[in-house]
Design an enzyme around this catalytic site. Structure first.
Site, PDB file in Angstrom:
ATOM      1  N   HIS A   1      -3.507 -38.624 -24.219  1.00 27.95           N
ATOM      2  CA  HIS A   1      -4.193 -39.909 -24.118  1.00 27.95           C
ATOM      3  C   HIS A   1      -3.590 -40.929 -25.091  1.00 27.95           C
ATOM      4  O   HIS A   1      -3.327 -42.074 -24.712  1.00 27.95           O
ATOM      5  CB  HIS A   1      -5.696 -39.724 -24.409  1.00 27.95           C
ATOM      6  CG  HIS A   1      -6.436 -41.007 -24.612  1.00 27.95           C
ATOM      7  ND1 HIS A   1      -7.116 -41.640 -23.589  1.00 27.95           N
ATOM      8  CD2 HIS A   1      -6.594 -41.795 -25.708  1.00 27.95           C
ATOM      9  CE1 HIS A   1      -7.652 -42.753 -24.062  1.00 27.95           C
ATOM     10  NE2 HIS A   1      -7.350 -42.877 -25.337  1.00 27.95           N
ATOM     11  N   GLU A   2      -3.360 -40.499 -26.334  1.00 28.03           N
ATOM     12  CA  GLU A   2      -2.794 -41.430 -27.327  1.00 28.03           C
ATOM     13  C   GLU A   2      -1.380 -41.854 -26.934  1.00 28.03           C
ATOM     14  O   GLU A   2      -0.999 -43.004 -27.139  1.00 28.03           O
ATOM     15  CB  GLU A   2      -2.807 -40.804 -28.726  1.00 28.03           C
ATOM     16  CG  GLU A   2      -4.207 -40.490 -29.270  1.00 28.03           C
ATOM     17  CD  GLU A   2      -5.159 -41.678 -29.240  1.00 28.03           C
ATOM     18  OE1 GLU A   2      -4.700 -42.835 -29.288  1.00 28.03           O
ATOM     19  OE2 GLU A   2      -6.380 -41.445 -29.138  1.00 28.03           O
TER      20      GLU A   2
ATOM     21  N   HIS B   1      -1.362 -44.778 -24.698  1.00 26.84           N
ATOM     22  CA  HIS B   1      -1.376 -46.110 -25.331  1.00 26.84           C
ATOM     23  C   HIS B   1       0.042 -46.553 -25.707  1.00 26.84           C
ATOM     24  O   HIS B   1       0.383 -47.730 -25.579  1.00 26.84           O
ATOM     25  CB  HIS B   1      -2.259 -46.091 -26.573  1.00 26.84           C
ATOM     26  CG  HIS B   1      -3.726 -45.985 -26.274  1.00 26.84           C
ATOM     27  ND1 HIS B   1      -4.363 -46.809 -25.362  1.00 26.84           N
ATOM     28  CD2 HIS B   1      -4.690 -45.149 -26.748  1.00 26.84           C
ATOM     29  CE1 HIS B   1      -5.653 -46.484 -25.304  1.00 26.84           C
ATOM     30  NE2 HIS B   1      -5.873 -45.476 -26.120  1.00 26.84           N
TER      31      HIS B   1
ATOM     32  N   HIS C   1       2.013 -49.809 -24.338  1.00 27.42           N
ATOM     33  CA  HIS C   1       2.675 -50.753 -25.231  1.00 27.42           C
ATOM     34  C   HIS C   1       4.105 -51.007 -24.772  1.00 27.42           C
ATOM     35  O   HIS C   1       4.548 -52.145 -24.660  1.00 27.42           O
ATOM     36  CB  HIS C   1       2.642 -50.208 -26.658  1.00 27.42           C
ATOM     37  CG  HIS C   1       3.069 -51.213 -27.687  1.00 27.42           C
ATOM     38  ND1 HIS C   1       3.632 -50.852 -28.882  1.00 27.42           N
ATOM     39  CD2 HIS C   1       3.031 -52.566 -27.686  1.00 27.42           C
ATOM     40  CE1 HIS C   1       3.920 -51.937 -29.575  1.00 27.42           C
ATOM     41  NE2 HIS C   1       3.568 -53.003 -28.877  1.00 27.42           N
TER      42      HIS C   1
END
Ligand code: ZN
Length: 235
Positions: free
Chosen positions: A100-101, A104, A108
């Site tokens: 999940h991280e 991100h 980006h």
């Protein structure tokens, strides 16, 4: 006159209950799937590195961070920080959160619009959360019985609305990161079908905390809007 009326008290109770439930949900679900080791045996940090490589992202570093459920991606330094129970663990929960991280970081790299908007909105939302409600309450006290439009309260409400916008735009950012994580983990066969179901439960529980925050912010915005309109009617 500005003490908590029954509606305000009910709102406070409902919102507190909502956020406590959501927090307990994510803690409980994470704890449950932190006990389930994935058959593949790769740790959160290894999974994160592998997904970054697969997306040709070479400028994001991965480091451990202290605390529990403190995992996050920092766009300003392009750093993925994974907590101890994710970084070193090969549990289904750890793999899900790590992926999940990375989601991100990929957002980006791809200049995903909701993430860009959210990042740009951070300073505006910061001002709103600090002074917004203070100005609303102050504005209502000052204008009480003065037969004038509570200008200060309106300014406070607009500032507070900026924090509501922030909590709302956080939702697509979070849902999208989890969607990317589950697709990647499924396609790359890092997790089996039933492990994937566990990871999905962890990420859904985490997403609910953001839903609770957005719902709370929206309800308070509506509540203070009603209070201001009510004060204007009385004048
Ligand atoms: Zn996230």
């Amino acid at each position: 006159m500005l003490g908590l009326d029954p509606v305000g008290l009910l709102l406070l109770l409902v919102c507190t209950a909502l956020s406590l439930l959501a927090a307990a949900g994510v803690k409980g679900t994470f704890a449950r799937y932190a006990q389930v080791r994935s058959r593949n045996g790769v740790t959160g940090a290894q999974v994160a590195a592998a997904i970054l490589r697969a997306h040709n992202i070479g400028d994001v570093s991965i480091e451990p961070v202290a605390g529990h459920l403190t995992d996050h991606y920092d766009p300003s330094t392009k750093t993925l920080r994974l907590s101890d129970s994710v970084y070193h663990s090969d549990s289904v929960a750890a793999v899900g959160v790590a992926a999940h991280e990375v989601g991100h970081a990929i957002q980006h790299a791809e200049r995903y619009a909701p993430l860009q908007f959210r990042s740009a909105w951070v300073p505006i939302a910061g001002i709103g959360s600090n002074v917004g409600l203070t100005l609303v309450v102050l504005g209502l006290i000052i204008s009480a019985g003065s037969h004038s439009t509570p200008v200060l309260a309106w300014i406070g409400l607009v500032l507070f609305a900026a924090t509501t916008v922030f909590t709302l735009v956080t939702l697509p950012v979070e849902f999208d990161a989890s969607r990317r994580a589950l697709v990647t983990l499924g396609q790359s066969r890092v997790l089996t079908e039933d492990e994937l179901a566990g990871a999905r439960k962890v990420l859904t529980a985490a997403a609910l905390t953001y839903v609770a925050a957005a719902a709370t912010s929206l309800m308070y915005l509506a509540y203070w809007l009603m209070r201001i309109l009510d004060a204007q009617r009385r004048d």
